[in-house]
Design a protein around this motif. Sequence first.
Motif, PDB file in Angstrom:
ATOM      1  N   THR A 273      73.017  55.196  57.655  1.00 35.09           N
ATOM      2  CA  THR A 273      72.764  55.771  58.984  1.00 35.09           C
ATOM      3  C   THR A 273      71.891  57.008  58.884  1.00 35.09           C
ATOM      4  OG1 THR A 273      74.900  54.942  59.760  1.00 35.09           O
ATOM      5  CG2 THR A 273      73.866  56.693  61.043  1.00 35.09           C
ATOM      6  N   GLN A 274      72.191  57.881  57.951  1.00 38.32           N
ATOM      7  CA  GLN A 274      71.429  59.111  57.784  1.00 38.32           C
ATOM      8  C   GLN A 274      70.024  58.834  57.264  1.00 38.32           C
ATOM      9  OE1 GLN A 274      74.028  61.271  55.188  1.00 38.32           O
ATOM     10  NE2 GLN A 274      75.603  61.512  56.769  1.00 38.32           N
ATOM     11  N   MET A 275      69.888  57.855  56.366  1.00 36.09           N
ATOM     12  CA  MET A 275      68.561  57.497  55.863  1.00 36.09           C
ATOM     13  C   MET A 275      67.683  56.964  56.984  1.00 36.09           C
ATOM     14  SD  MET A 275      66.822  54.440  55.115  1.00 36.09           S
ATOM     15  CE  MET A 275      68.139  53.284  54.808  1.00 36.09           C
ATOM     16  N   LEU A 276      68.239  56.126  57.847  1.00 32.62           N
ATOM     17  CA  LEU A 276      67.470  55.584  58.966  1.00 32.62           C
ATOM     18  C   LEU A 276      67.044  56.699  59.925  1.00 32.62           C
ATOM     19  CD1 LEU A 276      69.540  52.352  59.728  1.00 32.62           C
ATOM     20  CD2 LEU A 276      67.358  52.504  58.514  1.00 32.62           C
ATOM     21  N   ALA A 277      67.895  57.701  60.097  1.00 31.77           N
ATOM     22  CA  ALA A 277      67.573  58.802  61.007  1.00 31.77           C
ATOM     23  C   ALA A 277      66.399  59.630  60.501  1.00 31.77           C
ATOM     24  CB  ALA A 277      68.796  59.690  61.209  1.00 31.77           C
ATOM     25  N   LEU A 278      66.181  59.655  59.191  1.00 32.60           N
ATOM     26  CA  LEU A 278      65.067  60.429  58.629  1.00 32.60           C
ATOM     27  C   LEU A 278      63.710  59.853  59.023  1.00 32.60           C
ATOM     28  CD1 LEU A 278      66.423  61.120  55.029  1.00 32.60           C
ATOM     29  CD2 LEU A 278      66.128  62.796  56.864  1.00 32.60           C
ATOM     30  N   ALA A 279      63.686  58.644  59.564  1.00 34.84           N
ATOM     31  CA  ALA A 279      62.425  58.023  59.979  1.00 34.84           C
ATOM     32  C   ALA A 279      61.727  58.821  61.074  1.00 34.84           C
ATOM     33  CB  ALA A 279      62.659  56.582  60.437  1.00 34.84           C
ATOM     34  N   ARG A 280      62.447  59.723  61.722  1.00 35.70           N
ATOM     35  CA  ARG A 280      61.810  60.528  62.771  1.00 35.70           C
ATOM     36  C   ARG A 280      60.752  61.463  62.206  1.00 35.70           C
ATOM     37  NH1 ARG A 280      63.732  65.787  63.692  1.00 35.70           N
ATOM     38  NH2 ARG A 280      65.413  66.469  62.303  1.00 35.70           N
ATOM     39  N   HIS A 281      60.808  61.718  60.903  1.00 33.55           N
ATOM     40  CA  HIS A 281      59.794  62.544  60.253  1.00 33.55           C
ATOM     41  C   HIS A 281      58.644  61.636  59.799  1.00 33.55           C
ATOM     42  CE1 HIS A 281      62.583  65.914  60.227  1.00 33.55           C
ATOM     43  NE2 HIS A 281      63.489  65.149  59.650  1.00 33.55           N
TER      44      HIS A 281
ATOM     45  N   VAL B  83      67.716  66.874  52.834  1.00 32.41           N
ATOM     46  CA  VAL B  83      66.394  66.256  52.957  1.00 32.41           C
ATOM     47  C   VAL B  83      65.852  66.448  54.371  1.00 32.41           C
ATOM     48  CG1 VAL B  83      65.117  64.073  52.847  1.00 32.41           C
ATOM     49  CG2 VAL B  83      66.883  64.572  51.145  1.00 32.41           C
ATOM     50  N   ASP B  84      66.716  66.310  55.352  1.00 28.24           N
ATOM     51  CA  ASP B  84      66.304  66.492  56.737  1.00 28.24           C
ATOM     52  C   ASP B  84      65.779  67.912  56.967  1.00 28.24           C
ATOM     53  OD1 ASP B  84      66.189  65.396  59.498  1.00 28.24           O
ATOM     54  OD2 ASP B  84      67.660  66.959  59.908  1.00 28.24           O
ATOM     55  N   ARG B  85      66.450  68.906  56.400  1.00 27.08           N
ATOM     56  CA  ARG B  85      66.000  70.292  56.555  1.00 27.08           C
ATOM     57  C   ARG B  85      64.652  70.515  55.887  1.00 27.08           C
ATOM     58  NH1 ARG B  85      71.379  71.485  55.149  1.00 27.08           N
ATOM     59  NH2 ARG B  85      70.727  72.343  53.124  1.00 27.08           N
TER      60      ARG B  85
ATOM     61  N   GLU C 221      61.961  68.947  57.965  1.00 23.81           N
ATOM     62  CA  GLU C 221      61.764  69.723  59.185  1.00 23.81           C
ATOM     63  C   GLU C 221      60.943  70.980  58.913  1.00 23.81           C
ATOM     64  OE1 GLU C 221      61.944  70.091  63.128  1.00 23.81           O
ATOM     65  OE2 GLU C 221      63.260  68.591  62.194  1.00 23.81           O
ATOM     66  N   ARG C 222      61.228  71.651  57.818  1.00 19.39           N
ATOM     67  CA  ARG C 222      60.540  72.906  57.489  1.00 19.39           C
ATOM     68  C   ARG C 222      59.127  72.671  56.964  1.00 19.39           C
ATOM     69  NH1 ARG C 222      65.468  75.577  53.977  1.00 19.39           N
ATOM     70  NH2 ARG C 222      66.926  75.930  55.707  1.00 19.39           N
ATOM     71  N   HIS C 223      58.897  71.505  56.388  1.00 16.25           N
ATOM     72  CA  HIS C 223      57.599  71.225  55.759  1.00 16.25           C
ATOM     73  C   HIS C 223      57.046  69.897  56.289  1.00 16.25           C
ATOM     74  CE1 HIS C 223      58.372  74.533  52.983  1.00 16.25           C
ATOM     75  NE2 HIS C 223      59.582  74.037  52.810  1.00 16.25           N
ATOM     76  N   PRO C 224      56.571  69.885  57.510  1.00 10.55           N
ATOM     77  CA  PRO C 224      56.148  68.625  58.140  1.00 10.55           C
ATOM     78  C   PRO C 224      54.954  67.966  57.462  1.00 10.55           C
ATOM     79  CG  PRO C 224      55.528  70.506  59.490  1.00 10.55           C
ATOM     80  CD  PRO C 224      56.437  71.033  58.424  1.00 10.55           C
ATOM     81  N   GLY C 225      54.205  68.710  56.671  1.00  6.06           N
ATOM     82  CA  GLY C 225      53.071  68.111  55.973  1.00  6.06           C
ATOM     83  C   GLY C 225      53.418  67.548  54.608  1.00  6.06           C
TER      84      GLY C 225
ATOM     85  N   ASP D 226      63.047  76.791  47.533  1.00  6.47           N
ATOM     86  CA  ASP D 226      62.146  76.912  48.682  1.00  6.47           C
ATOM     87  C   ASP D 226      60.682  77.083  48.278  1.00  6.47           C
ATOM     88  OD1 ASP D 226      64.278  76.580  50.352  1.00  6.47           O
ATOM     89  OD2 ASP D 226      64.372  78.670  51.033  1.00  6.47           O
ATOM     90  N   PRO D 227      60.357  77.931  47.278  1.00 11.93           N
ATOM     91  CA  PRO D 227      58.948  78.059  46.880  1.00 11.93           C
ATOM     92  C   PRO D 227      58.364  76.752  46.338  1.00 11.93           C
ATOM     93  CG  PRO D 227      60.212  79.932  46.094  1.00 11.93           C
ATOM     94  CD  PRO D 227      61.204  78.920  46.592  1.00 11.93           C
ATOM     95  N   PHE D 228      59.215  75.947  45.698  1.00  5.47           N
ATOM     96  CA  PHE D 228      58.757  74.648  45.193  1.00  5.47           C
ATOM     97  C   PHE D 228      58.329  73.738  46.334  1.00  5.47           C
ATOM     98  CE2 PHE D 228      60.263  70.227  44.670  1.00  5.47           C
ATOM     99  CZ  PHE D 228      59.381  69.783  43.696  1.00  5.47           C
ATOM    100  N   TRP D 229      59.166  73.607  47.365  1.00  2.74           N
ATOM    101  CA  TRP D 229      58.839  72.718  48.481  1.00  2.74           C
ATOM    102  C   TRP D 229      57.581  73.202  49.210  1.00  2.74           C
ATOM    103  CZ3 TRP D 229      61.019  68.366  47.799  1.00  2.74           C
ATOM    104  CH2 TRP D 229      62.325  68.273  47.323  1.00  2.74           C
ATOM    105  N   ALA D 230      57.466  74.508  49.375  1.00  2.00           N
ATOM    106  CA  ALA D 230      56.282  75.052  50.033  1.00  2.00           C
ATOM    107  C   ALA D 230      55.026  74.749  49.224  1.00  2.00           C
ATOM    108  CB  ALA D 230      56.434  76.556  50.234  1.00  2.00           C
ATOM    109  N   ALA D 231      55.122  74.839  47.889  1.00  3.57           N
ATOM    110  CA  ALA D 231      53.970  74.549  47.033  1.00  3.57           C
ATOM    111  C   ALA D 231      53.591  73.072  47.094  1.00  3.57           C
ATOM    112  CB  ALA D 231      54.274  74.969  45.595  1.00  3.57           C
ATOM    113  N   CYS D 232      54.597  72.184  47.128  1.00  4.01           N
ATOM    114  CA  CYS D 232      54.304  70.749  47.213  1.00  4.01           C
ATOM    115  C   CYS D 232      53.579  70.420  48.506  1.00  4.01           C
ATOM    116  CB  CYS D 232      55.593  69.938  47.095  1.00  4.01           C
ATOM    117  SG  CYS D 232      56.340  69.978  45.457  1.00  4.01           S
ATOM    118  N   GLU D 233      53.996  71.050  49.602  1.00  9.24           N
ATOM    119  CA  GLU D 233      53.302  70.829  50.867  1.00  9.24           C
ATOM    120  C   GLU D 233      51.897  71.404  50.811  1.00  9.24           C
ATOM    121  OE1 GLU D 233      54.156  71.406  55.636  1.00  9.24           O
ATOM    122  OE2 GLU D 233      54.798  72.996  54.251  1.00  9.24           O
ATOM    123  N   ARG D 234      51.758  72.612  50.291  1.00  7.43           N
ATOM    124  CA  ARG D 234      50.462  73.288  50.269  1.00  7.43           C
ATOM    125  C   ARG D 234      49.444  72.532  49.408  1.00  7.43           C
ATOM    126  NH1 ARG D 234      52.401  77.709  49.235  1.00  7.43           N
ATOM    127  NH2 ARG D 234      52.151  77.893  46.966  1.00  7.43           N
ATOM    128  N   HIS D 235      49.894  71.990  48.269  1.00  4.81           N
ATOM    129  CA  HIS D 235      48.994  71.307  47.346  1.00  4.81           C
ATOM    130  C   HIS D 235      49.018  69.791  47.522  1.00  4.81           C
ATOM    131  CE1 HIS D 235      48.115  75.061  45.308  1.00  4.81           C
ATOM    132  NE2 HIS D 235      49.408  75.304  45.240  1.00  4.81           N
TER     133      HIS D 235
END
Length: 293
Positions: free
Chosen positions: A188-196, A146-148, A151-155, A122-131
Amino acid sequence: MITDSQIHLWEENRPDRPWTAISEPNLPEPYGPERFLPVLDRAGVGRAVIVPPGFMGTNNEYGLECAARHPTRLAVMGLIDPSAPDAPERVAGWLSQPGMIGIRTHVHARLRAFWGTDEAADPFWAACERHDVPVAVFSTGAKDYVDRIAERHPGLRLIVDHMGLPVAEALAGAGGDAVASLDHPEITQMLALARHPRVAVKVSAKPPFDRSPTGVELVRRVFEAYGPERLFWGTDYTQALRIGYERYEEQLDVIRLRADFLSDADRAWILGRALAEYLGWPDGAESTALARR
């Protein structure tokens, strides 16, 4: 400029940079720029993004050395352990490395088992978004994860490798089209990720079914879901060589010729413009000159 979004280069096993046991080379001997750049030249491809192979652990030195020797032609999306305690600190300075334009990692269950818990990263993903460090993920069997994260890191700039499919030899071993049937859950799941809106996809690593109607239709569906601005053509060279598939130009021709539903503008985006804008590597720029201070 046509850009290959993922290729693998490696050097010989050496005491100061030992290979790990996590995987093995696609070919028994080293494969560096002196072998690869002529392949690009013959196909009319201008440049490529190096992803160091997994058996090099998290050592990105050789890839960065290749980029330093050929900065207008090669850049690196390097490897990192997302669960390492120092991962957020490393992410903070990641793009200060000359030639480095992003991160590549695996998020499938077998790798995440080494993390201890999913929350360890979790700290890694937050850092990637922040930087604002883009991350490409191999995500077979892990689209829910990946979907989670998206969702948690929209940027967060997040790239799904190889249209979310298994690796090339797995596809070939199972007959290609059977694994890549258009109702396969991974698709199917990969196509659904396009919502992000910050999630993009590499149209790559599909040699066993490149020339089949299924392969072209898969490209159509990804295109319709994501649009050309979020698609990056690639080959995963040298993974294809491992299964004896050497026809680099044929992988390019899927976009240039066979996907006749694409306009010239669409092809320009998918073959290079989208990657240039998403990863911040303008045409003609030296990858080593992009390092942040």
